[in-house]
Design an enzyme around this catalytic site. Structure first.
Site, short mmCIF file in Angstrom:
data_model
loop_
_atom_site.label_atom_id
_atom_site.label_comp_id
_atom_site.label_asym_id
_atom_site.label_seq_id
_atom_site.Cartn_x
_atom_site.Cartn_y
_atom_site.Cartn_z
N ASP A 1 1.55 -10.51 -4.42
CA ASP A 1 1.40 -9.20 -5.19
C ASP A 1 2.17 -8.91 -6.13
OD1 ASP A 1 2.78 -8.69 -3.07
OD2 ASP A 1 1.73 -6.72 -2.69
N ASP B 1 10.11 -8.90 -6.13
CA ASP B 1 11.03 -8.06 -6.14
C ASP B 1 12.48 -8.69 -6.20
OD1 ASP B 1 12.78 -5.88 -5.86
OD2 ASP B 1 11.21 -4.57 -4.88
N LYS C 1 9.35 -7.96 -10.91
CA LYS C 1 10.60 -7.01 -11.27
C LYS C 1 11.67 -7.91 -11.68
CE LYS C 1 9.19 -3.34 -8.20
NZ LYS C 1 9.65 -2.52 -7.09
N GLY D 1 -0.61 -7.17 0.82
CA GLY D 1 -0.53 -6.71 -0.34
C GLY D 1 -1.36 -7.65 -1.56
P1 5GP Z 1 11.13 -9.07 -2.27
O1 5GP Z 1 11.63 -10.20 -1.01
O2 5GP Z 1 10.78 -10.09 -3.58
O3 5GP Z 1 12.18 -8.36 -2.29
O4 5GP Z 1 9.96 -8.23 -1.96
C1 5GP Z 1 8.81 -8.56 -1.79
C2 5GP Z 1 7.81 -7.85 -1.09
O5 5GP Z 1 8.19 -6.04 -1.06
C3 5GP Z 1 6.42 -7.89 -1.65
O6 5GP Z 1 5.38 -8.67 -1.16
C4 5GP Z 1 6.08 -6.18 -1.37
O7 5GP Z 1 5.27 -6.22 0.02
C5 5GP Z 1 7.15 -5.43 -1.39
N1 5GP Z 1 7.46 -4.76 -2.24
C6 5GP Z 1 8.53 -4.79 -3.35
N2 5GP Z 1 8.29 -4.12 -4.47
C7 5GP Z 1 7.43 -3.27 -3.96
C8 5GP Z 1 6.78 -2.17 -4.95
O8 5GP Z 1 7.25 -1.74 -6.06
N3 5GP Z 1 5.62 -1.50 -4.36
C9 5GP Z 1 5.14 -1.85 -3.00
N4 5GP Z 1 4.09 -1.39 -2.49
N5 5GP Z 1 5.54 -3.04 -2.43
C10 5GP Z 1 6.75 -3.64 -2.98
#
Ligand code: 5GP
Length: 179
Positions: free
Chosen positions: A105, A108, A136, A50
């Site tokens: 990128d 979350d 977020k 990403g």
């Molecule tokens: P985390 O481990 O912080 O929950 O998630 C991180 C990963 O989830 C990011 O690197 C991305 O690949 C994916 N991700 C989280 N939110 C989004 C979103 O709104 N759109 C997309 N395309 N990917 C997301």
């Protein structure tokens, strides 16, 4: 701002942040890194897939000596006690004693970044910071120090500018959100 919604697989996405808004956020992050890392030759670690577009645009705004390498975070099921385990793939450089800046990128829940930071810290770099284009805040489940944040967004699923929905949508210059 682009006017049209886009359709990826079975889902509709509406225009959210324009190319210009993203570029301004990238420039603001770059300015901070230029200031904070003057004379330090940081190693940027871009997390694939990403972050490729963010990493490319950010690097063009950096005026300090810096290097870049691309890594992946692979998830697999660990033992029942550990649950999901995340492993770093593709890190060829010796990072001990280096100033690292992880380029992501989007953050979350923060699960990915937490695991990544723990593994990088274990390799004894001089420092590790994170630069994420998007965050977020409502979704964050870990106490993480994300020093460089492009834009904070609500809990929407976004695509474009390198981010995908099931493989599609990375090619758009603007950011879209699921409707
Ligand atoms: P985390 O481990 O912080 O929950 O998630 C991180 C990963 O989830 C990011 O690197 C991305 O690949 C994916 N991700 C989280 N939110 C989004 C979103 O709104 N759109 C997309 N395309 N990917 C997301």
């Amino acid at each position: 701002m682009p006017q049209a919604t886009i359709s990826l697989h079975n889902k509709e996405f509406a225009p959210y942040l324009s190319e210009d808004q993203l570029a301004a956020a990238v420039r603001a992050v770059a300015e901070q890194i230029n200031r904070d890392y003057a004379g330090q030759k940081p190693l940027l670690l871009a997390v694939l897939n990403g972050s490729f577009m963010f990493a490319s645009d950010l690097m063009k705004e950096l005026t300090i000596d810096c290097e870049i390498s691309f890594i992946r975070v692979a998830s697999y099921q660990g033992t029942s006690s550990t649950g999901e385990v995340k492993e770093i793939l593709g890190l060829q450089e010796a990072v001990e004693g280096r100033h690292l800046v992880v380029l992501e990128d989007i953050v979350d829940t923060g699960h990915t970044m937490k695991a990544l930071l723990e593994q990088l810290q274990a390799k004894q770099p001089a420092s590790v910071e994170v630069a994420t284009l998007l965050i977020k805040p409502e979704c964050l489940q870990h106490q993480l120090n994300i020093k460089y944040q492009g834009l904070a967004i609500p809990n929407d699923f976004v695509v474009g500018y390198g981010l995908d929905y099931d493989g599609l949508g990375r090619n758009y210059r603007d950011l879209y959100r699921a409707v």
